[in-house]
Motif scaffolding. Structure first.
Motif, mmCIF file in Angstrom:
data_model
loop_
_atom_site.group_PDB
_atom_site.id
_atom_site.type_symbol
_atom_site.label_atom_id
_atom_site.label_comp_id
_atom_site.label_asym_id
_atom_site.label_seq_id
_atom_site.Cartn_x
_atom_site.Cartn_y
_atom_site.Cartn_z
ATOM 1 N N ARG A 64 -41.100 4.801 -10.798
ATOM 2 C CA ARG A 64 -39.279 4.793 -11.514
ATOM 3 C C ARG A 64 -38.587 3.777 -12.063
ATOM 4 O O ARG A 64 -38.549 2.817 -12.446
ATOM 5 C CB ARG A 64 -38.356 4.826 -9.982
ATOM 6 C CG ARG A 64 -36.733 5.014 -10.355
ATOM 7 C CD ARG A 64 -35.850 5.463 -8.483
ATOM 8 N NE ARG A 64 -35.670 4.223 -7.575
ATOM 9 C CZ ARG A 64 -35.771 4.787 -6.504
ATOM 10 N NH1 ARG A 64 -35.491 6.164 -6.261
ATOM 11 N NH2 ARG A 64 -36.004 3.977 -5.393
ATOM 12 N N ARG A 102 -35.046 -0.538 -10.196
ATOM 13 C CA ARG A 102 -34.097 -1.102 -9.065
ATOM 14 C C ARG A 102 -35.041 -2.200 -8.397
ATOM 15 O O ARG A 102 -35.843 -2.369 -7.878
ATOM 16 C CB ARG A 102 -34.273 0.296 -8.966
ATOM 17 C CG ARG A 102 -33.417 1.034 -8.556
ATOM 18 C CD ARG A 102 -32.518 2.463 -8.033
ATOM 19 N NE ARG A 102 -32.901 1.726 -6.653
ATOM 20 C CZ ARG A 102 -32.283 2.503 -5.241
ATOM 21 N NH1 ARG A 102 -31.987 4.502 -5.712
ATOM 22 N NH2 ARG A 102 -33.086 3.065 -4.317
ATOM 23 N N ASP A 131 -26.088 12.642 -0.383
ATOM 24 C CA ASP A 131 -27.609 12.102 -0.727
ATOM 25 C C ASP A 131 -27.320 10.807 -0.261
ATOM 26 O O ASP A 131 -26.530 9.610 -0.865
ATOM 27 C CB ASP A 131 -27.398 12.327 -2.325
ATOM 28 C CG ASP A 131 -28.658 11.455 -2.600
ATOM 29 O OD1 ASP A 131 -29.195 10.235 -1.780
ATOM 30 O OD2 ASP A 131 -28.738 11.582 -4.144
ATOM 31 N N GLY A 183 -32.101 11.870 -4.813
ATOM 32 C CA GLY A 183 -31.778 11.371 -6.541
ATOM 33 C C GLY A 183 -31.920 13.218 -7.138
ATOM 34 O O GLY A 183 -31.463 13.872 -7.766
HETATM 35 ZN ZN ZN Z 1 -31.319 8.319 -5.058
#
Ligand code: ZN
Ligand code: AP5
Length: 218
Positions: free
Chosen positions: A123, A156, A84, A14
Motif C-alpha cells: 500500500r 503508513r 469507514d 478506503g
Molecule cells: Zn482505510
C-alpha cells in the motif's frame, strides 16, 4: 444512503469508499483519516492517538465518539454519509444508537487474513487526500506519485508486518462482533435497524465495486 463499511484492516474499505461516495454524493467519514490528520497537525488528539495507532491498538471510545459526533454535526449530510472504520467497538455502536443516528446499511467486506499482509505491504498513500494505491494491484499512473496532485506517496507507519498482525487480532476481537450486533438488531424487526450485507473482498477492485453497489441497491 447512510452506511457503515465494516472490514478488517486492508479489506479495501478506503478504496471502495471513494467509489461509493462519488456515486451517492455522500461524504466519507473515516476515523482513521481523521486521526492521521490530527497526528500530522500535532493536536492533543493526534498526540494521544499516535502511540496507540502505531502499536495496532484502538484509540479510546470516548475520544472517537466525540470526534464523530462533532463531524456529523458539521457535515453536509443531506444525502447521507459513509462511515469507514467506525464504529469499531460495541460501545461506539451503542453511542450511535443512543444518539439516534439513522443507518440504512452495514456492508461487510470479507477478506481472508492471509491476503491482508500482501495488500498492506504494497500500500502507498497520498497523505493529504487519503487516496490509496497498491504497487501491483492498483498502481498510480506515475510510480511513487499521486495521480491528481503529482505529490509523493508514502507508506503508513502501521503497515509494518508485525503491526498489521496486531491490527488483525484487534479487529477479530473487538470489531468483528459488530456483525452479530447488527444482525441481531435487524432480526428484531426494529424499523430503525440497518440492513446487513456481506460481500467477498477478494478479486479486482472493479469486481468488488460492482458487488458493493449491487448490495447497496438490493
Ligand atoms: Zn482505510
Ligand atoms: P484505519 O485507517 O481505519 O485502518 P484500518 O481499518 O486498519 O483499515 P485500512 O485503512 O488499513 O484498510 P482499508 O480497509 O481502508 O483498505 P484500503 O482500501 O486502504 O485505522 C487506523 C488506526 O486508527 C486503527 O488501527 C486505530 O488505531 C485507529 N482508529 C481508526 N478508527 C478507529 C475507531 N473507530 N476506534 C478506535 N480507533 C480507531 O486497501 C488496502 C490496500 O489494498 C491498498 O494498497 C489498496 O490499494 C489494496 N487493495 C484494495 N482493494 C484491493 C483488491 N480488491 N485487490 C488487491 N488489492 C486491493
Amino acid at each position: 444512503m447512510r452506511l457503515i463499511l465494516l472490514g478488517a484492516p486492508g479489506a479495501g474499505k478506503g478504496t471502495q469508499a471513494a467509489f461509493i461516495c462519488q456515486k451517492y454524493g455522500i461524504p466519507q467519514i473515516s476515523t482513521g483519516d481523521m486521526l492521521r490528520a490530527a497526528v500530522k497537525a500535532g493536536t492533543p488528539l493526534g498526540l494521544a492517538a499516535k502511540q496507540v495507532m502505531d502499536g495496532g491498538g484502538l484509540v479510546s471510545d470516548d475520544l472517537i465518539i466525540s470526534l464523530v459526533k462533532e463531524r456529523i454535526a458539521e457535515c453536509d449530510c443531506e444525502n447521507g454519509f459513509l462511515f469507514d472504520g467506525f464504529p469499531r467497538t460495541i460501545p461506539q455502536a451503542d453511542a450511535m444508537k443512543a444518539a439516534n443516528v439513522k443507518l440504512d446499511l452495514v456492508l461487510e467486506i470479507d477478506v481472508p487474513d492471509a491476503a491482508i499482509i500482501e495488500r498492506m505491504s504494497g500500500r502507498r498513500v497520498h497523505q493529504a487526500s487519503g487516496r490509496t494505491y497498491h504497487i501491483h494491484n492498483n498502481p498510480p499512473k506515475v510510480e511513487g506519485k499521486d495521480d491528481v496532485s503529482g505529490e509523493p506517496l508514502t507508506q503508513r507507519p502501521d503497515d509494518a508486518e508485525d503491526i498489521v498482525r496486531k491490527r488483525l487480532a484487534t479487529y477479530h476481537e473487538q470489531t468483528e462482533p459488530l456483525v452479530a450486533y447488527y444482525s441481531k438488531w435487524a432480526a428484531t424487526g426494529d424499523a430503525q435497524a440497518p440492513r446487513v450485507r456481506k460481500i467477498s473482498g477478494t478479486g479486482t477492485v472493479d469486481e468488488i465495486t460492482r458487488r458493493a453497489l449491487d448490495a447497496l441497491q438490493n
